[in-house]
Scaffold this active site. Sequence first.
Site, short mmCIF file in Angstrom:
data_model
loop_
_atom_site.label_atom_id
_atom_site.label_comp_id
_atom_site.label_asym_id
_atom_site.label_seq_id
_atom_site.Cartn_x
_atom_site.Cartn_y
_atom_site.Cartn_z
N ARG A 175 -6.75 12.93 -5.06
CA ARG A 175 -8.05 12.40 -4.65
C ARG A 175 -9.09 13.49 -4.37
O ARG A 175 -10.29 13.21 -4.33
CB ARG A 175 -7.86 11.49 -3.43
CG ARG A 175 -7.33 10.10 -3.79
CD ARG A 175 -8.42 9.20 -4.35
NE ARG A 175 -9.25 8.70 -3.24
CZ ARG A 175 -10.47 9.11 -3.00
NH1 ARG A 175 -11.01 10.04 -3.75
NH2 ARG A 175 -11.15 8.59 -2.00
N ARG A 199 0.82 -1.22 0.00
CA ARG A 199 0.00 0.00 0.00
C ARG A 199 0.85 1.27 0.00
O ARG A 199 0.47 2.29 0.58
CB ARG A 199 -0.95 0.02 1.20
CG ARG A 199 -1.92 -1.15 1.24
CD ARG A 199 -2.94 -1.03 0.12
NE ARG A 199 -4.15 -1.76 0.44
CZ ARG A 199 -5.26 -1.20 0.88
NH1 ARG A 199 -5.34 0.08 1.05
NH2 ARG A 199 -6.31 -1.95 1.14
N TYR A 246 -15.22 -10.42 0.27
CA TYR A 246 -15.94 -9.17 -0.04
C TYR A 246 -17.25 -9.45 -0.77
O TYR A 246 -18.28 -8.85 -0.49
CB TYR A 246 -15.06 -8.23 -0.86
CG TYR A 246 -13.97 -7.60 -0.03
CD1 TYR A 246 -14.25 -6.54 0.83
CD2 TYR A 246 -12.67 -8.08 -0.05
CE1 TYR A 246 -13.27 -5.97 1.62
CE2 TYR A 246 -11.68 -7.53 0.74
CZ TYR A 246 -11.99 -6.47 1.58
OH TYR A 246 -11.01 -5.92 2.37
N ARG A 268 -2.81 7.03 0.84
CA ARG A 268 -3.22 8.22 1.60
C ARG A 268 -2.17 8.90 2.46
O ARG A 268 -2.31 10.05 2.81
CB ARG A 268 -4.44 7.89 2.46
CG ARG A 268 -5.71 7.88 1.66
CD ARG A 268 -6.80 7.21 2.41
NE ARG A 268 -6.38 5.84 2.72
CZ ARG A 268 -7.14 4.94 3.33
NH1 ARG A 268 -8.34 5.27 3.72
NH2 ARG A 268 -6.69 3.73 3.55
N ASP A 307 -6.86 -1.71 -7.50
CA ASP A 307 -7.42 -2.34 -6.30
C ASP A 307 -7.79 -3.78 -6.62
O ASP A 307 -8.07 -4.11 -7.78
CB ASP A 307 -8.65 -1.59 -5.80
CG ASP A 307 -8.96 -1.96 -4.35
OD1 ASP A 307 -8.30 -1.40 -3.46
OD2 ASP A 307 -9.81 -2.85 -4.12
O1 CP3 Z 1 -0.05 -1.17 -2.75
C1 CP3 Z 1 -0.26 -0.18 -3.47
O2 CP3 Z 1 0.21 0.92 -3.21
C2 CP3 Z 1 -1.06 -0.38 -4.73
C3 CP3 Z 1 -2.45 -0.09 -4.61
C4 CP3 Z 1 -3.39 -0.96 -3.79
C5 CP3 Z 1 -4.60 -0.46 -3.26
N1 CP3 Z 1 -5.31 -1.50 -2.73
C6 CP3 Z 1 -5.02 0.95 -3.31
C7 CP3 Z 1 -6.07 1.43 -2.42
C8 CP3 Z 1 -3.34 -2.33 -3.48
C9 CP3 Z 1 -2.25 -3.35 -3.76
C10 CP3 Z 1 -4.56 -2.65 -2.84
C11 CP3 Z 1 -4.91 -4.00 -2.41
C12 CP3 Z 1 -6.12 -4.22 -1.60
N2 CP3 Z 1 -7.34 -3.61 -1.70
C13 CP3 Z 1 -6.23 -5.23 -0.62
C14 CP3 Z 1 -5.15 -6.21 -0.26
C15 CP3 Z 1 -4.11 -5.62 0.60
C16 CP3 Z 1 -4.55 -5.41 2.01
O3 CP3 Z 1 -4.42 -4.26 2.47
O4 CP3 Z 1 -4.97 -6.35 2.67
C17 CP3 Z 1 -7.53 -5.16 -0.08
C18 CP3 Z 1 -8.08 -6.03 1.02
C19 CP3 Z 1 -8.22 -4.12 -0.78
C20 CP3 Z 1 -9.63 -3.68 -0.58
C21 CP3 Z 1 -9.70 -2.27 -0.17
N3 CP3 Z 1 -9.46 -1.19 -0.98
C22 CP3 Z 1 -10.06 -1.76 1.11
C23 CP3 Z 1 -10.40 -2.61 2.31
C24 CP3 Z 1 -10.01 -0.36 1.04
C25 CP3 Z 1 -10.43 0.64 2.09
C26 CP3 Z 1 -9.62 0.65 3.27
C27 CP3 Z 1 -8.22 1.12 3.00
O5 CP3 Z 1 -7.29 0.44 3.42
O6 CP3 Z 1 -8.07 2.20 2.42
C28 CP3 Z 1 -9.59 -0.03 -0.27
C29 CP3 Z 1 -9.35 1.34 -0.80
C30 CP3 Z 1 -8.00 1.63 -1.31
N4 CP3 Z 1 -7.26 0.82 -2.11
C31 CP3 Z 1 -7.28 2.84 -1.08
C32 CP3 Z 1 -6.07 2.72 -1.77
C33 CP3 Z 1 -4.98 3.74 -1.90
C34 CP3 Z 1 -7.75 4.05 -0.28
C35 CP3 Z 1 -8.75 4.78 -1.10
C36 CP3 Z 1 -8.84 6.23 -0.78
O7 CP3 Z 1 -9.61 6.54 0.14
O8 CP3 Z 1 -8.18 7.02 -1.44
#
Ligand code: CP3
Length: 342
Positions: free
Chosen positions: A40, A27, A153, A31, A76
Site C-alpha cells: 500500500r 477482512r 453508502y 492492514r 471491496d
Molecule cells: O476480507 C478480505 O480480506 C477481502 C477484502 C475486503 C475488503 N473490504 C478490503 C478492504 C472485503 C471483503 C471488504 C468488504 C467491505 N468493504 C465491507 C463489508 C465488510 C465489513 O467490514 O463490514 C465494507 C462495509 C466495506 C467498505 C469499506 N472499505 C470501508 C468502510 C473501508 C474503510 C474502513 C476499513 O475498514 O478499512 C474500506 C477499505 C478497505 N477495504 C480496506 C481493505 C483492506 C482498507 C484500505 C486501506 O487503507 O488499505
Amino acid sequence: MESLKNNLLLQALAGEEVPRPPVWMMRQAGRYLPDYRKIREKYSFFECTQKPEIATEITIQPVEQVGVDAAIIFSDILVVPQAMGVEVQMVENTGPVIPSPVRSEDDLKKLCIPDVEERLHYVFDAIALTKKTLDGRVPLIGFAGSPWTLFCYLVQGKSSNSYDKARTMLYSNPALSHQILEMLTKVTILYLKNQVKSGADCVQLFDSWGGLLGPEMFNSFSLKYNQEIIQALKDDCPVILFSKGAWYGLGAMSQSGAHALGLDWHIRPEVARTWAGDKMTLQGNLDPALLFSSGTDIKKEVRKMISAFGSQRYIVNLGHGILPNTPVDHARAFVNAVKEME
Ligand code: CP3
C-alpha cells in the site's frame, strides 16, 4: 471438479461431516499484515484491487502467513457502485467517500446497469489468477455487499454510525429506495455469477448494516433482496449470508436458501442454533477485540466457542472484520487454536 487439498469450508457449507471446523477471518487480507502495508506504500487502495497480480498476492498472504482454511478475493464491496457510474474515493483514515450521494430521482439517473463483464473484468481476472496461484491449496471465497449495505453508502455518502440519511429515505421515499435496491440487486447477481464463472468456490454477501433496521424493515429492504440474489445463485455455488446485528432475522434468513449464516458476537451460539435450525451451517462469531488478548486467552475463548456451536455445520470466524492493529501472532493463535482440534 478440480480437487482441493483442503476442502473443509465447502464440506461445512454442504453440511458434510468434517474432522474439525474450517477457520477464516473476515477482512483477513488487510492492514494488520505488514506485507499488505508495504504494498500500500506503492499503490492506492483501488489500484491494488485493479491489478490482478497485486490483488492475488494480497489474497494469498493470510493463507501463507496465518494459515487460514480459505482465501477471500481482495477487493471491496464498493467496486459495484463504482461500476454503476458512481465516484467512490478511499480516503486515508476516513474510509470510503461518495462525493455525490444518491438522494433523489434526479440522482438516480447517474446510476446505470453496466456491462458487468467489461466494467469489473479486473475482479474476474484477479479471481482467475488467484485460483491458479492457489493451485487447490484452499477454496476461494468471492463476495459482494448486500444491496442494503451498498444503499447505505450510496445515500449517506460516507461511513456513519447511524446511516440516518439512508434509513430516512426508506420512510420518505420507499419507491425510490426500492428502485435503487432493485438496480443493485440486478448488478450484484451478474457480478457474483461472473465471480463463480472465474473460479470462486462459494460467495459471501456482506450485509454489514442489516442490523440497523428493525425486524419489519429488515425483511422488506434487506432480506428481500438478499434472498433474490441467493435464489439466483443457488445452482452456481454455496452462499454465506452475513447480516451483521440482525439476530432477530435468523429465523427468516434460514428460509432464504443461504447455505450458511454469519453471526456477530451479540448472540449466544445456542440461541443462534435454535433460531436458525439444526440444518443450517453457522459462521462466526468471536469479538475481533479479543485478538488483542494473550494467546492463552484466545485459545480458551476459541475452544469455548467451538464447544458451544459444535464442531459440525460450523465455520470458525470473527464476528466482524479483523481490526487493523491486530498482532499477526494473535491472528495465528486464533487459527491454530482451531487446527489443534484435529
Ligand atoms: O476480507 C478480505 O480480506 C477481502 C477484502 C475486503 C475488503 N473490504 C478490503 C478492504 C472485503 C471483503 C471488504 C468488504 C467491505 N468493504 C465491507 C463489508 C465488510 C465489513 O467490514 O463490514 C465494507 C462495509 C466495506 C467498505 C469499506 N472499505 C470501508 C468502510 C473501508 C474503510 C474502513 C476499513 O475498514 O478499512 C474500506 C477499505 C478497505 N477495504 C480496506 C481493505 C483492506 C482498507 C484500505 C486501506 O487503507 O488499505
